[in-house]
Design a protein around this motif. Structure first.
Motif, PDB file in Angstrom:
ATOM      1  N   PHE A  69       0.644  -0.966  -0.197  1.00  0.00           N
ATOM      2  CA  PHE A  69       0.026  -0.246  -0.160  1.00  0.00           C
ATOM      3  C   PHE A  69       0.997   1.075   0.114  1.00  0.00           C
ATOM      4  CE2 PHE A  69      -3.333   3.042   2.334  1.00  0.00           C
ATOM      5  CZ  PHE A  69      -3.704   3.040   1.444  1.00  0.00           C
ATOM      6  N   SER A  70       1.860   0.845   0.813  1.00  0.00           N
ATOM      7  CA  SER A  70       2.904   2.803   0.546  1.00  0.00           C
ATOM      8  C   SER A  70       3.152   2.754  -0.838  1.00  0.00           C
ATOM      9  CB  SER A  70       4.125   1.937   1.797  1.00  0.00           C
ATOM     10  OG  SER A  70       3.340   1.819   3.259  1.00  0.00           O
ATOM     11  N   GLY A  71       3.548   1.539  -1.865  1.00  0.00           N
ATOM     12  CA  GLY A  71       4.114   2.238  -3.203  1.00  0.00           C
ATOM     13  C   GLY A  71       3.362   2.203  -3.970  1.00  0.00           C
ATOM     14  N   PHE A  72       1.706   2.380  -3.909  1.00  0.00           N
ATOM     15  CA  PHE A  72       1.046   2.582  -4.253  1.00  0.00           C
ATOM     16  C   PHE A  72       1.263   3.809  -3.690  1.00  0.00           C
ATOM     17  CE2 PHE A  72      -3.734   3.706  -3.548  1.00  0.00           C
ATOM     18  CZ  PHE A  72      -4.405   3.702  -4.996  1.00  0.00           C
ATOM     19  N   MET A  73       0.728   4.345  -2.657  1.00  0.00           N
ATOM     20  CA  MET A  73       0.413   5.327  -2.336  1.00  0.00           C
ATOM     21  C   MET A  73       1.715   6.335  -2.932  1.00  0.00           C
ATOM     22  SD  MET A  73      -0.552   6.061   1.148  1.00  0.00           S
ATOM     23  CE  MET A  73      -0.070   5.644   2.286  1.00  0.00           C
ATOM     24  N   LEU A  74       2.581   5.942  -2.799  1.00  0.00           N
ATOM     25  CA  LEU A  74       4.255   6.718  -3.625  1.00  0.00           C
ATOM     26  C   LEU A  74       3.814   6.743  -5.171  1.00  0.00           C
ATOM     27  CD1 LEU A  74       7.037   4.925  -1.844  1.00  0.00           C
ATOM     28  CD2 LEU A  74       6.593   7.614  -1.299  1.00  0.00           C
ATOM     29  N   ASP A  75       3.697   6.043  -5.604  1.00  0.00           N
ATOM     30  CA  ASP A  75       3.221   6.032  -7.123  1.00  0.00           C
ATOM     31  C   ASP A  75       1.978   6.893  -7.808  1.00  0.00           C
ATOM     32  OD1 ASP A  75       4.847   4.033  -8.285  1.00  0.00           O
ATOM     33  OD2 ASP A  75       4.103   2.106  -7.610  1.00  0.00           O
ATOM     34  N   PHE A  76       0.330   6.413  -7.153  1.00  0.00           N
ATOM     35  CA  PHE A  76      -0.020   7.355  -7.112  1.00  0.00           C
ATOM     36  C   PHE A  76      -0.063   9.367  -6.996  1.00  0.00           C
ATOM     37  CE2 PHE A  76      -3.855  10.477  -5.581  1.00  0.00           C
ATOM     38  CZ  PHE A  76      -4.809   9.670  -5.763  1.00  0.00           C
ATOM     39  N   MET A  77       1.154   9.793  -5.910  1.00  0.00           N
ATOM     40  CA  MET A  77       1.339  10.692  -5.312  1.00  0.00           C
ATOM     41  C   MET A  77       2.090  11.129  -7.210  1.00  0.00           C
ATOM     42  SD  MET A  77       1.854  11.601  -1.778  1.00  0.00           S
ATOM     43  CE  MET A  77       2.551  10.336  -1.272  1.00  0.00           C
ATOM     44  N   GLY A  78       2.767  10.064  -7.545  1.00  0.00           N
ATOM     45  CA  GLY A  78       3.955  10.920  -8.602  1.00  0.00           C
ATOM     46  C   GLY A  78       3.199  10.454  -9.683  1.00  0.00           C
ATOM     47  N   LEU A  79       2.374   9.764  -9.827  1.00  0.00           N
ATOM     48  CA  LEU A  79       1.753   9.861 -11.579  1.00  0.00           C
ATOM     49  C   LEU A  79       0.461  10.944 -11.181  1.00  0.00           C
ATOM     50  CD1 LEU A  79       0.525   6.283 -11.610  1.00  0.00           C
ATOM     51  CD2 LEU A  79       1.923   7.643 -12.790  1.00  0.00           C
ATOM     52  N   PHE A  80      -0.133  11.559  -9.997  1.00  0.00           N
ATOM     53  CA  PHE A  80      -0.698  12.689 -10.135  1.00  0.00           C
ATOM     54  C   PHE A  80      -0.495  13.843 -10.416  1.00  0.00           C
ATOM     55  CE2 PHE A  80      -2.429  16.008  -7.562  1.00  0.00           C
ATOM     56  CZ  PHE A  80      -3.231  16.026  -7.407  1.00  0.00           C
ATOM     57  N   TYR A  81       0.780  13.896 -10.369  1.00  0.00           N
ATOM     58  CA  TYR A  81       1.823  15.150 -10.733  1.00  0.00           C
ATOM     59  C   TYR A  81       2.838  15.430 -12.143  1.00  0.00           C
ATOM     60  CZ  TYR A  81       2.865  16.833  -6.570  1.00  0.00           C
ATOM     61  OH  TYR A  81       2.443  17.464  -4.226  1.00  0.00           O
ATOM     62  N   ILE A  82       2.693  13.979 -12.667  1.00  0.00           N
ATOM     63  CA  ILE A  82       3.557  14.012 -14.204  1.00  0.00           C
ATOM     64  C   ILE A  82       1.960  14.222 -14.500  1.00  0.00           C
ATOM     65  CG2 ILE A  82       3.791  12.944 -16.003  1.00  0.00           C
ATOM     66  CD1 ILE A  82       6.630  12.985 -13.386  1.00  0.00           C
ATOM     67  N   VAL A  83       0.926  13.668 -14.610  1.00  0.00           N
ATOM     68  CA  VAL A  83      -0.608  14.053 -15.040  1.00  0.00           C
ATOM     69  C   VAL A  83      -0.802  15.316 -14.859  1.00  0.00           C
ATOM     70  CG1 VAL A  83      -2.384  13.457 -15.593  1.00  0.00           C
ATOM     71  CG2 VAL A  83      -1.012  11.565 -15.187  1.00  0.00           C
ATOM     72  N   PHE A  84      -0.578  16.220 -13.935  1.00  0.00           N
ATOM     73  CA  PHE A  84      -1.209  16.847 -13.654  1.00  0.00           C
ATOM     74  C   PHE A  84      -0.690  18.368 -14.160  1.00  0.00           C
ATOM     75  CE2 PHE A  84      -4.704  15.213 -11.154  1.00  0.00           C
ATOM     76  CZ  PHE A  84      -5.722  16.220 -11.517  1.00  0.00           C
ATOM     77  N   SER A  85       1.146  18.129 -14.451  1.00  0.00           N
ATOM     78  CA  SER A  85       1.676  18.862 -15.279  1.00  0.00           C
ATOM     79  C   SER A  85       1.939  18.978 -16.322  1.00  0.00           C
ATOM     80  CB  SER A  85       3.453  18.593 -14.287  1.00  0.00           C
ATOM     81  OG  SER A  85       3.701  17.769 -14.672  1.00  0.00           O
ATOM     82  N   PHE A  86       0.946  17.797 -17.013  1.00  0.00           N
ATOM     83  CA  PHE A  86       1.356  18.068 -18.339  1.00  0.00           C
ATOM     84  C   PHE A  86       0.260  18.413 -18.688  1.00  0.00           C
ATOM     85  CE2 PHE A  86      -0.955  15.640 -21.552  1.00  0.00           C
ATOM     86  CZ  PHE A  86      -0.579  16.618 -22.569  1.00  0.00           C
ATOM     87  N   PHE A  87      -0.665  18.521 -18.073  1.00  0.00           N
ATOM     88  CA  PHE A  87      -1.941  19.322 -18.463  1.00  0.00           C
ATOM     89  C   PHE A  87      -1.328  20.549 -18.509  1.00  0.00           C
ATOM     90  CE2 PHE A  87      -4.420  15.753 -18.747  1.00  0.00           C
ATOM     91  CZ  PHE A  87      -5.160  15.698 -19.790  1.00  0.00           C
ATOM     92  N   LYS A  88      -0.987  21.373 -17.937  1.00  0.00           N
ATOM     93  CA  LYS A  88      -0.624  22.909 -17.103  1.00  0.00           C
ATOM     94  C   LYS A  88       0.570  23.050 -18.290  1.00  0.00           C
ATOM     95  CE  LYS A  88      -0.959  22.649 -12.293  1.00  0.00           C
ATOM     96  NZ  LYS A  88      -2.009  21.196 -11.486  1.00  0.00           N
ATOM     97  N   PHE A  89       1.748  22.217 -18.792  1.00  0.00           N
ATOM     98  CA  PHE A  89       2.392  22.792 -19.869  1.00  0.00           C
ATOM     99  C   PHE A  89       1.910  23.178 -21.178  1.00  0.00           C
ATOM    100  CE2 PHE A  89       5.641  20.508 -17.028  1.00  0.00           C
ATOM    101  CZ  PHE A  89       6.258  21.887 -17.229  1.00  0.00           C
ATOM    102  N   LEU A  90       0.966  22.061 -21.277  1.00  0.00           N
ATOM    103  CA  LEU A  90      -0.193  22.910 -22.386  1.00  0.00           C
ATOM    104  C   LEU A  90      -0.774  23.907 -23.035  1.00  0.00           C
ATOM    105  CD1 LEU A  90      -2.888  20.062 -22.947  1.00  0.00           C
ATOM    106  CD2 LEU A  90      -0.958  19.872 -23.767  1.00  0.00           C
ATOM    107  N   ASP A  91      -0.699  25.022 -21.564  1.00  0.00           N
ATOM    108  CA  ASP A  91      -0.874  25.708 -21.485  1.00  0.00           C
ATOM    109  C   ASP A  91      -0.333  26.867 -20.598  1.00  0.00           C
ATOM    110  OD1 ASP A  91      -1.893  28.583 -22.530  1.00  0.00           O
ATOM    111  OD2 ASP A  91      -3.974  28.620 -21.601  1.00  0.00           O
TER     112      ASP A  91
END
Length: 236
Positions: free
Chosen positions: A110-132
């Motif tokens: 579960f700790s690994g799940f949370m770390l990967d969730f937070m990592g993917l969260f930041y990567i995906v959300f930053s991607f949309f910010k870079f679009l504009d």
């Protein structure tokens, strides 16, 4: 007579100027003043104003409604509209959760799940910010306390998210990443809470400006989930 109207769809001062110019260009309007942060327009007229006429002048990008009335009169229609607008956010969350589960299904960590969730969260959300990247800072500073006072912070923020995402996914400097998550998202959540309590109608910049998402309780919830995960990872 003066009346206050709600304007949605504005994300920057350029939008505010465009809306104000369009309103003042309508013959029936004597004077119009638009407030970007509050998402309102004070319109002065001699005769009753036709909302349909004004909406046609503003075009599909912006929506105008009387302040004392919701945009959709029927409660069910209003709720449905909000859910439809937030569908991209829910879909992205579904994919992030699915990705984190797939990365950890063998180990059931579960700790690994949370770390990967937070990592993917930041990567995906930053991607949309870079679009504009040019439009994001103006939208972000409408509710983030730091971005309001330090404009350059809005430009740097997508890079901070990207960096934090890489730290979580590579398991590098985790304590630093967790503390920064608590500080950064904690401050942003304060701004989101203030907007919700003031019942302001503004656009959420969590997915940049490419997707037109309204500021709702969903924004507060997504930040809270990340904060809870970060705090629990530091404590446990």
């Amino acid at each position: 007579m003066k009346s206050t109207y709600l304007i949605t769809g504005m994300t920057c001062n350029g939008c505010r100027t465009s809306v104000e110019d369009k309103l003042n260009g309508i013959e029936a309007i004597l004077r119009a003043e638009v407030n970007l942060e509050e998402g309102t327009a004070i319109i002065e007229t001699n005769d009753p104003l036709s909302i349909n006429t004004v909406q046609q002048k503003l075009g599909p990008k912006y929506t105008i409604s009387r302040k004392e009335e919701p945009i959709n009169m029927a409660k069910g229609t209003d709720e449905k509209s909000e859910l439809q607008q937030l569908f991209p956010l829910f879909l992205i969350f579904f994919y992030i959760i699915g990705g984190a589960l797939l990365l950890n299904y063998r180990w059931k960590d579960f700790s690994g799940f949370m770390l990967d969730f937070m990592g993917l969260f930041y990567i995906v959300f930053s991607f949309f910010k870079f679009l504009d990247l040019k439009g994001f800072p103006d939208s972000f500073r409408m509710y983030d306390p730091i971005a309001k006072r330090i404009p350059i912070y809005g430009w740097v923020y997508p890079f901070i998210e990207l960096s934090l995402g890489l730290l979580f996914l590579t398991r590098t400097q985790l304590n630093v990443a967790l503390v920064l998550t608590i500080v950064i998202l904690g401050i942003t959540t304060i701004g989101v809470t203030k907007v919700l309590l003031d019942k302001k109608s503004i656009q959420c910049a969590c997915l940049g400006t490419a997707l037109k998402l309204p500021m709702t309780k969903a924004t507060f919830i997504e930040n809270s989930v990340m904060l809870i995960m970060a705090i629990s990872m530091l404590v446990l």
